[in-house]
Write an enzyme that holds these catalytic residues in place. Structure first.
Site, PDB file in Angstrom:
ATOM      1  N   SER A  93       0.608  -0.981  -0.120  1.00  9.94           N
ATOM      2  CA  SER A  93      -0.135   0.039  -0.141  1.00  9.94           C
ATOM      3  C   SER A  93       1.382   1.922   0.153  1.00  9.94           C
ATOM      4  O   SER A  93       0.342   2.298  -0.241  1.00  9.94           O
ATOM      5  CB  SER A  93      -0.802   0.039   1.314  1.00  9.94           C
ATOM      6  OG  SER A  93      -0.126  -0.253   2.633  1.00  9.94           O
ATOM      7  N   HIS A 133       1.203   3.583   7.449  1.00  9.76           N
ATOM      8  CA  HIS A 133       0.716   4.661   6.250  1.00  9.76           C
ATOM      9  C   HIS A 133       1.226   6.343   6.188  1.00  9.76           C
ATOM     10  O   HIS A 133       1.736   6.873   7.704  1.00  9.76           O
ATOM     11  CB  HIS A 133      -1.097   4.877   6.228  1.00  9.76           C
ATOM     12  CG  HIS A 133      -1.676   3.197   5.430  1.00  9.76           C
ATOM     13  ND1 HIS A 133      -2.818   2.677   5.802  1.00  9.76           N
ATOM     14  CD2 HIS A 133      -0.731   2.651   4.287  1.00  9.76           C
ATOM     15  CE1 HIS A 133      -2.917   2.146   5.112  1.00  9.76           C
ATOM     16  NE2 HIS A 133      -1.817   1.641   4.153  1.00  9.76           N
ATOM     17  N   ASP A 137      -7.770   5.977   5.078  1.00  6.83           N
ATOM     18  CA  ASP A 137      -7.825   5.128   5.516  1.00  6.83           C
ATOM     19  C   ASP A 137      -9.384   4.246   6.649  1.00  6.83           C
ATOM     20  O   ASP A 137      -9.086   3.921   7.284  1.00  6.83           O
ATOM     21  CB  ASP A 137      -6.489   4.977   6.601  1.00  6.83           C
ATOM     22  CG  ASP A 137      -5.232   4.615   6.114  1.00  6.83           C
ATOM     23  OD1 ASP A 137      -5.614   4.190   4.604  1.00  6.83           O
ATOM     24  OD2 ASP A 137      -4.270   4.564   6.310  1.00  6.83           O
TER      25      ASP A 137
END
Lengths: 167, 180
Positions: free
Chosen positions: B57, B96, B123
């Site tokens: 990701s 992230h 998210d």
């Protein structure tokens, strides 16, 4: 003593040590680079400006972003992640940072760019404080290395205002 | 075949004193590894100072199998930083980037929103049901450094436990049978 096991072990240990040392030196060499990139941002249009049903303000902007980030690239640079954030203060929050646009620059050839775009992420306040608000547009960049330490810096541009009324 | 019988002979010829020495040196290896890990925990202030990237990701910045070094300082969290966070009800921590930050005037508490560089949306779908923001206590650390590929060792070991046992067995045998 001089079995094949010991020789492989010694060779492997030496190879890993040399590799680790080289990685460390390459990462340290990034410190020699002191870049001075440039950027300009214009808000060319306020597309719409409204209060959402839950009471939070939301605005849609069109932005002209031009930047020259070529000085950031060194031999240890894998990519540069660049993003533009609106930053402002409200009575409730000491700092609001809302990312409006971001991009990944894979190589030096793509590091000088001019982009005309609407905001990629929604510009929503926590509350209803955006009317007549003055805000900074800050261009942040994160240099992601091939190995080692990551670097980050920014250019703050101030003097942007939102309209006094919804439209 | 000669090598194996040599090894067996060397096991047979072990003296009591030698066995003790081997056990002590094995203990030294294990404890020094533990000391390094706990020392890193103290220095970085993060309960897991090194994490392995498991998903794509954050590509092309971080690929599966890369290693990240984390640091957890008192400094406030800002947009653009790559943080490792735990979501309630999820076992595996996520790496992230922070895209939105709202920091309270009175308490200094932060609410942040994250997104993977390679993901299309933010998210909120990954968070617990109804959760809109991450708070400080969800965040385990921020990534400060990066080392490619090394994490594949642990990925392979967790996905193919057989290799792990073979490796541990071989290393153990090597330590026990070595004479120096």
């Amino acid at each position: 003593m001089h079995s094949i096991g010991y020789r492989t072990n010694a060779l492997l240990t030496f190879a890993v040590t040399v590799l680790a040392l080289m990685c460390a030196i390459v990462s340290l060499s990034d410190n020699l680079n002191s870049p001075n990139p440039t950027a300009q941002v214009q808000v060319s249009n306020i597309n719409w400006f409204q209060k959402k049903p839950n009471g939070d303000d939301e605005v849609s902007l069109t932005l002209n972003i031009s930047a020259d980030l070529r000085p950031l690239f060194t031999w240890n640079t894998k990519q540069v992640f660049v993003f533009l954030a609106a930053e402002y203060e409200t009575p409730k929050n000491a700092l609001n940072q809302v990312s409006l646009w971001d991009g990944i620059i894979p190589s030096k050839e793509h590091a000088k760019f001019l982009i005309h775009t609407t905001n990629k992420y929604r510009f929503i306040d926590q509350g209803s404080n955006l009317r007549g608000k003055d805000f900074n547009l800050t261009l942040h960049w994160h240099v992601m290395p091939k190995t080692g330490k990551m670097f980050a810096d920014k250019i703050v541009m101030s003097g942007y205002y939102l309209p006094k009324a919804y439209r | 075949m000669g090598w194996i019988s040599d090894q067996i002979d060397s096991i047979k010829s072990l003296q009591f004193r030698q066995v003790i020495t081997q056990i002590v040196s094995l203990g030294m290896i294990v404890t020094s590894a533990l000391i390094i890990w706990k020392g890193l925990m103290c220095i970085t202030g993060s309960e897991s100072p090194v994490v392995v990237v498991l998903s794509g990701s954050m590509e092309p910045g971080f690929k599966r199998g890369d290693i990240l070094f984390l640091h957890m300082s008192k400094e406030p969290i800002r947009a653009g930083e790559i943080v490792v966070f735990n979501v309630d009800g999820r076992e595996i921590p996520i790496v992230h980037r922070v895209i939105k930050v709202h920091e309270r005037q009175d308490t200094g508490e932060v609410e942040v929103l994250t997104k993977g560089d390679n993901n299309f949306g933010d998210d909120r779908l990954l968070y617990a049901h109804g959760q809109l923001w991450l708070q400080r206590h969800h965040i385990m650390g921020r990534a400060v450094g990066f080392l490619p590929y090394v994490g594949w060792v642990t990925i392979i070991m967790t996905e193919k436990p057989i290799i792990k046992y073979i490796l541990i067995g071989a290393l153990g045998l090597l330590v026990i049978t070595s004479k120096e």
